[in-house]
Write a protein that holds these residues in place. Structure first.
Motif, short mmCIF file in Angstrom:
data_model
loop_
_atom_site.label_atom_id
_atom_site.label_comp_id
_atom_site.label_asym_id
_atom_site.label_seq_id
_atom_site.Cartn_x
_atom_site.Cartn_y
_atom_site.Cartn_z
N TYR A 1 0.93 4.19 7.71
CA TYR A 1 1.52 2.90 7.34
C TYR A 1 0.81 1.74 8.02
O TYR A 1 0.54 0.71 7.38
N MET B 1 3.12 1.49 -1.01
CA MET B 1 2.70 2.20 0.20
C MET B 1 3.89 2.92 0.85
O MET B 1 3.73 4.03 1.39
N LEU B 2 5.08 2.32 0.78
CA LEU B 2 6.25 2.89 1.43
C LEU B 2 6.63 4.25 0.84
O LEU B 2 7.16 5.11 1.55
#
Length: 326
Positions: A62, A120-121
């Motif tokens: 992340y 992305m999460l």
């Protein structure tokens, strides 16, 4: 061709960034509607590119991905916002600066970075599901994605309360997450799987077009309905056609180099095209606008890369160099 890059993925990314730049140069109405699969294609390609990858440490993933997206954007905005205010002859209001820096709206164009951050999460979850799935599981996952798409279109997308979650987060993470998942799932999938996807979502797109006319741009904010179905169908179809072409034809080295260079530097090419399309004369023909926007963005990226390489030769590589090159 390069042995370390997949030309099919590079070419799709090249098509996506090119169509996005063209869209900002005021093309004719029909073409403007036809090219609306550009942003969906970029998220689909992102799913393709992550296929087979190992995430490893979630925190490191992340952080690394967020820095890769945010550092170039904020470096660019730090340089450009004062120029924007000076050229326009006024000072930027705090609310416009805030909306720009939060990637909501502001000066526009940077909202797509928010989309990639949101997707992305859910990237680790998508990779976990597709990694453990056997061949026949793809069809079960496809059925789940179709169900999610239907629920999203008839419940989540119309859900508007004016808040941050409903305006900027939930619709985008669901819709573009679906596109990312389809990209991840389509990689090395059998022809039958792709044919079912194209037929189903293409059929939905045709239905919407007959009912309301072919205006996918109207369904872009938030992404839903015709825009989403058309984006999925086009992305899978184009990827399959490009793969078929690449498998039967030898790609000229010059084409391979150009496509690989542009596709590996899409973020900076995109950022550098923003000032051009904002300040470019609107009375120019749209093809001239494209040539100017794409040409200046590409030249600026080339010069930037060259300067960074010169710096690295003289002073060694610094931590920030990689954010200015790719």
């Amino acid at each position: 061709m390069s042995s370390t890059r997949d030309f099919s993925i590079d070419f799709l990314r090249f098509i996506g960034i090119s169509l996005i730049i063209i869209a900002h140069c005021h093309p004719p109405g029909d073409f403007f509607q036809i090219r609306t699969f550009d942003v969906p294609l970029m998220l689909f390609v992102s799913g393709l590119a992550y296929s087979g990858r190992k995430i490893g440490n979630l925190g490191a993933f992340y952080l690394g991905r967020a820095l890769r997206l945010l550092i170039p954007v904020y470096l660019f905005l730090a340089m450009y916002l004062p120029v924007y205010a000076w050229v326009r002859g006024d000072s930027l209001k705090p609310d416009k600066i805030y909306l720009t820096l939060t990637l909501a709206s502001g000066i526009g164009y940077v909202w797509i970075i928010r989309v990639f951050l949101l997707v992305m999460l859910i990237t680790p979850l998508c990779l976990l599901i597709t990694k453990t799935a056997k061949s026949w599981h793809r069809y079960l996952i496809l059925a789940c994605l179709i169900a999610v798409s239907i629920i999203y279109n008839f419940w989540i997308a119309p859900w508007k309360t004016g808040g941050v979650w409903s305006a900027y987060i939930v619709p985008y993470i669901v819709a573009y997450g679906i596109l990312f998942a389809f990209g991840n799932l389509t990689y090395r999938s059998p022809l039958l799987f792709r044919a079912i996807c194209v037929a189903f979502f293409g059929g939905i797109a045709v239905y919407y077009a007959f009912e309301n006319g072919f205006f996918p741009q109207k369904f872009k904010y938030p992404p839903r309905g015709l825009f989403l179905a058309y984006g999925i169908a086009c992305s899978i179809l184009i990827y399959s056609l490009v793969q078929l072409f690449v498998s039967h034809c030898k790609i000229p080295r010059f084409i391979d180099i150009v496509v690989s260079y542009i596709s590996s530097r899409t973020i900076w090419i995109y950022l550098w095209h923003i000032p051009v399309v904002i300040h470019m004369p609107l009375d120019w023909h749209w093809t001239s606008q494209i040539a100017m926007a794409y040409g200046i963005a590409l030249c600026a990226t080339l010069i930037q890369n060259r300067l960074v390489r010169i710096y690295e030769k003289r002073h060694g590589s610094s931590w920030w160099c990689k954010y200015l090159i790719n």
